[in-house]
Write an enzyme that holds these catalytic residues in place. Structure first.
Site, PDB file in Angstrom:
ATOM      1  N   LYS A 108       0.863  -1.184   0.000  1.00  0.00           N
ATOM      2  CA  LYS A 108       0.000   0.000   0.000  1.00  0.00           C
ATOM      3  C   LYS A 108       0.889   1.220   0.000  1.00  0.00           C
ATOM      4  O   LYS A 108       2.045   1.161   0.429  1.00  0.00           O
ATOM      5  CB  LYS A 108      -0.903   0.031   1.238  1.00  0.00           C
TER       6      LYS A 108
HETATM    7  P1  NAD Z   1     -12.924   7.474  -3.346  1.00  0.00           P
HETATM    8  O1  NAD Z   1     -11.949   8.520  -2.985  1.00  0.00           O
HETATM    9  O2  NAD Z   1     -13.265   7.254  -4.774  1.00  0.00           O
HETATM   10  O3  NAD Z   1     -14.304   7.734  -2.558  1.00  0.00           O
HETATM   11  C1  NAD Z   1     -14.395   7.890  -1.184  1.00  0.00           C
HETATM   12  C2  NAD Z   1     -15.827   8.332  -0.864  1.00  0.00           C
HETATM   13  O4  NAD Z   1     -16.017   8.339   0.546  1.00  0.00           O
HETATM   14  C3  NAD Z   1     -16.175   9.745  -1.346  1.00  0.00           C
HETATM   15  O5  NAD Z   1     -17.489   9.755  -1.847  1.00  0.00           O
HETATM   16  C4  NAD Z   1     -16.101  10.583  -0.079  1.00  0.00           C
HETATM   17  O6  NAD Z   1     -16.923  11.734  -0.159  1.00  0.00           O
HETATM   18  C5  NAD Z   1     -16.624   9.576   0.914  1.00  0.00           C
HETATM   19  N1  NAD Z   1     -16.285   9.842   2.297  1.00  0.00           N
HETATM   20  C6  NAD Z   1     -15.098  10.217   2.816  1.00  0.00           C
HETATM   21  N2  NAD Z   1     -15.218  10.363   4.143  1.00  0.00           N
HETATM   22  C7  NAD Z   1     -16.505  10.050   4.454  1.00  0.00           C
HETATM   23  C8  NAD Z   1     -17.247  10.006   5.661  1.00  0.00           C
HETATM   24  N3  NAD Z   1     -16.676  10.321   6.826  1.00  0.00           N
HETATM   25  N4  NAD Z   1     -18.531   9.643   5.602  1.00  0.00           N
HETATM   26  C9  NAD Z   1     -19.114   9.323   4.430  1.00  0.00           C
HETATM   27  N5  NAD Z   1     -18.469   9.350   3.272  1.00  0.00           N
HETATM   28  C10 NAD Z   1     -17.187   9.715   3.277  1.00  0.00           C
HETATM   29  O7  NAD Z   1     -12.372   6.129  -2.674  1.00  0.00           O
HETATM   30  P2  NAD Z   1     -12.694   4.628  -3.105  1.00  0.00           P
HETATM   31  O8  NAD Z   1     -11.660   4.189  -4.060  1.00  0.00           O
HETATM   32  O9  NAD Z   1     -14.133   4.484  -3.430  1.00  0.00           O
HETATM   33  O10 NAD Z   1     -12.366   3.872  -1.728  1.00  0.00           O
HETATM   34  C11 NAD Z   1     -13.322   3.790  -0.679  1.00  0.00           C
HETATM   35  C12 NAD Z   1     -12.928   2.650   0.240  1.00  0.00           C
HETATM   36  O11 NAD Z   1     -12.870   1.428  -0.492  1.00  0.00           O
HETATM   37  C13 NAD Z   1     -11.558   2.796   0.908  1.00  0.00           C
HETATM   38  O12 NAD Z   1     -11.612   2.172   2.176  1.00  0.00           O
HETATM   39  C14 NAD Z   1     -10.664   1.976  -0.012  1.00  0.00           C
HETATM   40  O13 NAD Z   1      -9.482   1.540   0.641  1.00  0.00           O
HETATM   41  C15 NAD Z   1     -11.595   0.838  -0.330  1.00  0.00           C
HETATM   42  N6  NAD Z   1     -11.277   0.067  -1.539  1.00  0.00           N
HETATM   43  C16 NAD Z   1     -11.134   0.702  -2.740  1.00  0.00           C
HETATM   44  C17 NAD Z   1     -10.885  -0.062  -3.873  1.00  0.00           C
HETATM   45  C18 NAD Z   1     -10.805   0.554  -5.247  1.00  0.00           C
HETATM   46  O14 NAD Z   1     -10.696  -0.199  -6.220  1.00  0.00           O
HETATM   47  N7  NAD Z   1     -10.885   1.863  -5.401  1.00  0.00           N
HETATM   48  C19 NAD Z   1     -10.750  -1.452  -3.773  1.00  0.00           C
HETATM   49  C20 NAD Z   1     -10.919  -2.060  -2.530  1.00  0.00           C
HETATM   50  C21 NAD Z   1     -11.191  -1.278  -1.423  1.00  0.00           C
END
Ligand code: NAD
Length: 436
Positions: A126
């Protein structure tokens, strides 16, 4: 009460050990607590457990970037390899003001177990940069990304460590990483990242893979439990890559999305939110706030919405000792990494809430990243239908692998997933032997 592992990583029954207290509600505390419980069940050698619990390599970088107003600002970033016993390390890069070394440690550790649970040939990594992408313009983001890539390039290679997007980063960020790495090599190296744009070698279906994978797993869990999936009421926290696609896929699969949220707040409509209209609104306004097809709710109200599936898809530590009691979902499907603390888990378990744990539920992203990497290495591209059906097959198989482990050892799904993943990594380590 004891358990033995055999060469294939399978263990024979035992009972549940009490979870160790976490380090507050930190992601690393949660990751350690989960690991310790699984290691105890697996009866891992204490030295081996200590080694698997630690990151193999940790790099901290500090670097200057010229800002648009002419000033120079110092940024701090990290790239960690947690474990490479099963293959090259894989894991996203996060841009957020809340990034810490401990958070990246936890996220890299979960990547190792996740890749093992879905049985793809990767270890875990990461990275992250402490910055607020919402406060930076595109030139500053490009400058940060290119300099950060150069600083961590001693750890990157297409057969050694392959980054991907995470919170605050996207396909454009991956394009800059690929370009920077390629410029130093003197030729294009598309396999250095996944989640890149399709016109430079990205994969069809990668953008949607995590959210799709969440819903493939949820649908399979409903089938396995004999629950009615059609019309299931779904609430999703977070409307970024994972949250928006989880909600859209749920809608397309015939579920009713009753609540969603982003960092600015949530929306609720008991009759179901019109997802195509909301998606359009979000595209135009860059937030779901102000959408007129639902009532405004707070983020804590979202967690307490009465529904069949609650999918936390934003960040760590959302379902905790403080918030878990208010959860009124039948199932929690973890789109985010580490959204539930051990204390939150215990409360959900007492309430009979089924948890589909992060290292299984959101693994669709890394599965299609694996497909993208294979395509980039071979310069041979697959159709999206092919990608989606392969993804679905792996998510369904992995769900049943975890469920079988849970049933045979009488474990909850999270502990079963951890036992499965950690057991596979421990076996790979011992099969390779300890060098020198
Ligand atoms: P992103 O940046 O695209 O989106 C994050 C979202 O969360 C945004 O809509 C933001 O406004 C919202 N957010 C932030 N703080 C918040 C809060 N306190 N309450 C409610 N909403 C809030 O990120 P992402 O890529 O969608 O990742 C989200 C999660 O999924 C993370 O934990 C990441 O590690 C995990 N994840 C992502 C992927 C991927 O392929 N992108 C894969 C596996 C896991």
């Amino acid at each position: 009460m004891t358990i033995k592992t055999n060469g294939a990583g399978d263990a024979q029954i035992v009972a549940l050990p009490a979870p160790k207290k976490s380090i507050g509600d930190s992601a690393l505390g949660t990751a350690y607590s989960q690991f310790d419980r699984a290691a105890q069940i697996l009866e891992l050698d204490t030295g081996l457990a200590d080694s698997l619990r630690s990151c193999q390599r940790e790099l901290t970088v500090n670097f200057p970037v010229k800002m648009r107003d002419g000033s120079i600002r110092r940024f701090t970033g990290y790239r960690l390899h947690h474990n490479s016993a099963r293959g090259p390390t894989k894991g996203g890069i996060r841009y957020s003001p809340h990034v810490t070394l401990d958070e990246v440690r936890a996220l890299s550790m979960w990547m190792t177990w996740k890749c093992a649970v879905v049985n793809i040939p990767y270890g875990g990594a990461k990275g992250g940069v402490i910055c607020d992408p919402k406060q930076l313009n595109i030139h500053e983001l490009e400058g940060i990304t290119r300099r950060y890539t150069t600083e961590i390039s001693i750890l990157l290679s297409p057969d050694g460590d392959i980054p991907a997007p995470d919170m605050g980063t996207n396909a454009q960020t991956m394009a800059w990483i690929m370009d920077t790495y390629s410029m130093h090599k003197g030729h294009a190296v598309p396999a250095i990242v996944t989640g890149k744009p399709i016109n430079i070698g990205g994969s069809a279906g990668r953008l949607e893979a995590t959210g799709r994978g969440v819903m493939f797993t949820v649908r399979e869990a409903f089938r396995a439990m004999g629950w009615n999936f059609e019309g299931a009421r779904v609430a999703v926290q977070g409307f970024g890559n994972v949250g928006s696609i989880t909600a859209t896929t749920a809608h397309e699969m015939g579920c009713k999305v009753v609540a969603v949220s982003d960092v600015e707040g949530g929306l609720y409509n008991s009759r179901g939110i019109n997802m195509p209209r909301l998606t359009q609104w979000n595209k135009e306004h860059n937030t779901i706030k102000g959408f007129d097809g639902a009532d405004a709710i707070s983020n804590s109200e979202l967690l307490a919405v009465k529904c069949d599936v609650l999918a936390p898809a934003a960040m760590e530590n959302q379902i905790t000792s403080q918030t878990a009691a208010s959860v009124r979902a039948r199932m929690v499907a973890e789109g985010a990494n580490g959204p539930t603390t051990p204390e939150g888990d215990a409360i959900l378990s007492d309430k009979g809430v089924v948890v589909i744990p992060d290292i299984l539920c959101n693994a669709g992203g890394v599965v299609v990243s694996y497909f993208e990497w294979v395509q980039s290495l071979q310069q041979l591209f697959w159709e999206e239908d092919d990608i989606n059906s392969r993804l679905e097959k792996i998510m369904i198989r992995s769900y049943h692998d975890v469920k079988a482990k849970a049933e045979s050892l009488k474990l909850d799904m999270r502990t079963a997933a951890q036992v499965l993943g950690i057991g596979r990594v421990a076996d790979a380590t011992m099969t390779r032997g300890l060098y020198p």
